[in-house]
Design a protein around this motif. Structure first.
Motif, PDB file in Angstrom:
ATOM      1  N   ALA A  11      -8.101   9.152  -2.226  1.00 11.49           N
ATOM      2  CA  ALA A  11      -8.010   8.913  -3.670  1.00 11.49           C
ATOM      3  C   ALA A  11      -9.260   8.262  -4.241  1.00 11.49           C
ATOM      4  O   ALA A  11      -9.579   8.443  -5.413  1.00 11.49           O
ATOM      5  CB  ALA A  11      -6.790   8.041  -3.975  1.00 11.49           C
ATOM      6  N   TYR A  12      -9.974   7.478  -3.433  1.00 13.21           N
ATOM      7  CA  TYR A  12     -11.119   6.728  -3.948  1.00 13.21           C
ATOM      8  C   TYR A  12     -12.470   7.382  -3.652  1.00 13.21           C
ATOM      9  O   TYR A  12     -13.499   6.914  -4.140  1.00 13.21           O
ATOM     10  CB  TYR A  12     -11.092   5.290  -3.419  1.00 13.21           C
ATOM     11  N   ASP A  69      -5.114   6.597   0.461  1.00 15.37           N
ATOM     12  CA  ASP A  69      -5.942   5.728  -0.385  1.00 15.37           C
ATOM     13  C   ASP A  69      -7.415   6.116  -0.304  1.00 15.37           C
ATOM     14  O   ASP A  69      -8.115   6.161  -1.313  1.00 15.37           O
ATOM     15  CB  ASP A  69      -5.787   4.262   0.057  1.00 15.37           C
ATOM     16  N   ARG A 110       0.882  -1.159   0.000  1.00 16.57           N
ATOM     17  CA  ARG A 110       0.000   0.000   0.000  1.00 16.57           C
ATOM     18  C   ARG A 110       0.917   1.204   0.000  1.00 16.57           C
ATOM     19  O   ARG A 110       1.358   1.669   1.044  1.00 16.57           O
ATOM     20  CB  ARG A 110      -0.882  -0.024   1.241  1.00 16.57           C
ATOM     21  N   LEU A 165     -12.548  -1.641  -2.243  1.00 13.62           N
ATOM     22  CA  LEU A 165     -11.457  -1.323  -3.170  1.00 13.62           C
ATOM     23  C   LEU A 165     -10.142  -1.037  -2.440  1.00 13.62           C
ATOM     24  O   LEU A 165      -9.072  -1.420  -2.911  1.00 13.62           O
ATOM     25  CB  LEU A 165     -11.835  -0.105  -4.030  1.00 13.62           C
ATOM     26  N   THR A 166     -10.231  -0.341  -1.331  1.00 12.62           N
ATOM     27  CA  THR A 166      -8.996   0.033  -0.629  1.00 12.62           C
ATOM     28  C   THR A 166      -8.596  -1.003   0.421  1.00 12.62           C
ATOM     29  O   THR A 166      -7.540  -0.863   1.035  1.00 12.62           O
ATOM     30  CB  THR A 166      -9.162   1.393   0.087  1.00 12.62           C
TER      31      THR A 166
END
Lengths: 439, 439, 439
Positions: free
Chosen positions: C401-402, C398, C391, C415-416
């Motif tokens: 970002a999502y 993260d 990661r 997803l993360t």
């Protein structure tokens, strides 16, 4: 570097990518300061299309503020015997990036707080920065560190300045010759001191791409290129240009660590299936040692370009991935780690993608049923069976079968497992014979 | 063949699929000529619905031109001692298909250019054609080839004709009894000389399907059938009928190599998920030795029907896949390689698909919550637990749970892993009990 | 049970989930009758929001009819020596649920038709019912069964009544404090006699959820809870409320077998990807021993809630899955099989999902490019590389970002690969720092 004065533009243009990297290697670069400016000037001299975009210290960009400009003239640690170590003049990695000035004699215990080394790589000088927290420090080989005596004093000198100034980036737009208002976008960064793969490889490959695009006098697409300092640079760039980029860019790549010859790496966008993802996946078909990484393993400017409010159709391309090769962010990432062969491998991947766009990315077979390849000399005429063949009908026939005007050239490459350059060559033949058209 | 004169229509209709293949086996067929015409007549006599569609030599079809009509009366190679080998009268595979006429004495070295054999199958005569390049040749066993002397002369005789003529195919439309304007489509080909699986199996299975469809006096769908010479025949057919097919066909199958009893093969459409793909996948649930092949491994008329400008919802169905069994395209693909059992296995797969369409492919459970099966005698009443059961609620309950009016019967079969015929039987019971309706 | 009279509401409210299960364990419950009514009263006393919904015997619900009300006062088998076995008063599993009354002396051969035991679990009394077929029977340990003599007579007494009466279920709506007209829905069932995991665990966890929801004085969503007899109860409930549920429920869970501490099980909806599926999948990230089961392995009230005409966005949640642990539906599923720790594990999974909904399930990062975490003390400032980290940028980065405003919080967790509770904590920090907003 002996460039600008001694070599004229044409001579530089004839240099290989590797030679350009050699020329740029010695310069001390950082987010700001003379080194990165000089490096930008180098590229501006090659391509007059490059325009500088300048930000002032303190200017608000996205969530960030443009930092002070950092310059450094000299730095070292002087031992009690007068010997100097960590001399900036010998290796610019010896000083933590953005170190504040210092001139002070410290005990070993005080000094050690400001020393950085890698026990796992005892002969490497690590690359360390402290852009946003006031700090100073030195980086050195662990083997050297071990020789330091605990009962001595150390004179630490860093002659640096941190002052209001400017952050610079450069952008070039090579316009379509057909008036098409769609951009193919490339970004790389130039804020690292003397390291080769990370990051001179990206800028020199990007430079080669510009040359390739410019020599195409009938190009369909606009090509937009930026060189900038990583992170703060791309954020600053987006603060000025995100609207335009979001509107125009249909495919983009962040180029980083593309100078070694060990592997090919695709760092995917968050969803992993935008046009850039497909294009890169297609361009890597048939290559050995291809790695596809999730956006969770990102780490370069795809972080900014693919951030939620921007979300460009972009992904990152590397050979050995940043953060995953042992030489990364150390003095071992030097000119021996990269090669012209490695740089050329990267260039060719991008070249194939550009060729695909310029050819037309939505080919469609126009015959009703399969065309008769034989009458055009495009097929062996004698039907003859050999058992166990996996691709039953041959590459050419496969391409014809999958060109339906809806699948992109990249999806066709992926579905048919035909390398992108082979696919384009085949499509050119088929177009020549009027067997396909472009949608 | 002693058919048409000696046996009346009813007698032929009572023959098994295998017996029909036996009757058709000896005929020398090719793209054109008397043999394929005679074979078409055979089927036309059984089903008056078959209409001939005729193309003249030179006629443009898709990207192709209808070739000359080829006929052959006699052919052989005469050795110096007067012995004849490669006699067409003994095995029609001995002559390369579409060989031009020849009558010439050749040295061994000259002859060898015109000989075809299979070192890997030394007792097999390979099947070779040269439809679109002028050529002549003989095919023989490798073991026979090895006995030929290098210092002798060989008299080669092929009494063939290549003249303007006709290419024929036959089509039958068995119309819906309900006025529904949707077609289920079947295609197979009949251009191969004396080989059994490839390709008498497809035509005789298709014939059995016609019989099955015709005896259904309340059929909902139109059923469209074609028998034709492979490739050029399907292209010619599409040149006349593609518009109608594209408009009407909702599901189609190309039938080829479906006479052996070794495995079941699904050759997928380009995307692998059209209604025919789903139907065939569903119909093969629970069978042993099922292989699903990508469109990259295509090789029969799915090449034409799924080509970009046509793109019918069709896939191909085989037992042992063309090109993947060692007897393929040799004299070993004979009547011993196929069996009535194998043909019946193929017929039943298609029969189940037809039964599904005729039943209705979008069933929907109508109760609010699960129905009470027990009160209808559809469920065991005593609840009793046995650990570790995978399908927790039984097939009937699973079907009820997945019939939502949106999933096709084929998707329901795939999701519930219930064989298609079992699914249909269950759905009939549920419909009888008014627990489902059809959308 | 000594509850209602001896303990006041507040005292019950302070009991742990396990203690509640202990209190309810001794009661003999079935679809109908005094035991389940008494159990419902217990929960109604805790939460005045619970309202009874009552159906009369013979009332049509979905495809079913409300059965007779069953009550039982006493039952046993008397041996010739006067000894009694299978005494209902000692273990209410000893009598087949819904047994008709009997008072008859039988030979061993006659008796054996009415005896149920488990050879594989010789010391367990199995749980057997016969709701919809008139029958009587006894359940006993296989070890006890083996001692019965074949030449003796057995007096069988079951003092039960099967009469027109009522079927009851209870529903509580804890309304949104913000006027939002969307429901989060929970269902569990309470029709089993003295077994612990299946099914006192579901009701006591559901009770804890109600407490949790009620103490949130600014809750956004409506929370709807039902406790009912399994199958017939949920069908009856749907017959009154399906329209409302279909209109309002955006996410629902059936809770069953959630009291042991061995594993976590997600029983998926038919398509496996509704909001409840995603939410549960997200809430189980990072847990050990997580099992995801297809709808083919369903078996509880998800059968009704996900049936085609209802199709709620719901799935089932269990620890050890019903039907898959050996103690299931036997006397071994007792208070030793469950634990407060196990119940709490289940509660926390659901709590995290509720927390996510209450936080807001569509977060969006608002900065252009990444935010500068360092200046807020949200990031380590010194960049320093350690090779091989998977990661690359850390959980916080993260998440940022999502969060694109389109992915639900549950998809972001998936997803993360960030556990849902960690994700919510991080999002709260980011919201606090105005780095995200909620769509």
């Amino acid at each position: 570097m002996q460039t600008n004065s001694n070599l004229n533009k044409k001579e530089i243009c004839n240099k290989s990518m590797y030679e350009l990297a050699e020329m740029l290697f010695p310069i001390n670069r950082s987010l700001t300061g003379d080194g990165i400016k000089k490096s930008f000037d180098f590229f501006c001299e090659i391509h007059e299309e490059f325009k500088k975009i300048i930000f002032k210290t303190g200017e608000k960009v996205g969530d960030w503020d443009i930092p002070y400009e950092w310059n450094i003239s000299n730095a070292y640690i002087e031992l009690q015997n007068g010997e100097r170590i960590c001399e900036f003049s010998k290796c610019n990695l010896s000083v933590v990036g953005y170190s504040i000035p210092i001139n002070k004699t410290l005990s070993f215990d005080e000094l050690v707080e400001h020393l950085h080394y890698r026990e796992d790589l005892p002969n490497a000088i690590p690359y360390v920065t402290s852009y946003y927290k006031k700090y100073w420090g030195f980086c050195l080989e662990y083997n050297l560190f071990k020789t330091l005596k605990k009962d001595e004093e150390y004179k630490c000198v860093i002659n640096s300045t941190l002052k209001p100034g400017k952050l610079t980036l450069i952008e070039a737009l090579i316009p379509s010759k057909k008036g098409l208002k769609k951009d193919i976008f490339f970004s790389s960064y130039l804020c690292h001191p003397s390291m080769a793969n990370n990051e001179l490889s990206g800028p020199v490959v990007l430079n080669e791409i510009i040359k390739y695009v410019k020599q195409n006098s009938s190009r369909k697409y606009n090509y937009r290129f930026v060189l900038l300092p990583e992170t703060i640079g791309s954020i600053a760039y987006l603060s000025r240009k995100s609207k335009k980029l979001i509107e125009k860019v249909i495919c983009g790549f962040n180029l980083t660590c593309c100078g070694d010859n060990n592997q090919y790496t695709h760092i995917q966008s968050p969803n992993g299936n935008n046009l850039a993802d497909l294009a890169l996946k297609a361009a890597l078909i048939g290559k050995k040692n291809v790695y596809s990484k999730s956006f969770l393993e990102r780490g370069s400017d795809e972080r900014q370009y693919c951030s939620p409010q921007v979300n460009l159709p972009l992904c990152s391309f590397s050979r050995s991935k940043f953060g995953e090769y042992k030489e990364y962010h150390t003095s071992l990432d030097n000119l021996n780690f990269i090669s012209q062969e490695g740089l050329l491998g990267s260039f060719n991947v991008i070249k194939n993608i550009i060729d695909a766009f310029e050819f037309g990315i939505y080919p469609m077979t126009i015959t009703l049923g399969e065309p008769q390849l034989g009458k055009r000399g495009l097929y062996k005429n004698l039907s003859y069976h050999v058992a166990g063949q996996k691709r039953a009908c041959g590459i050419r026939s496969d391409i014809i079968a999958y060109c339906d005007g809806k699948r992109s050239i990249f999806e066709i490459a992926i579905l048919t497992e035909v390398p992108l350059n082979t696919l384009i060559e085949e499509l050119k033949i088929l177009l020549n014979f009027k067997l396909i058209k472009l949608i």
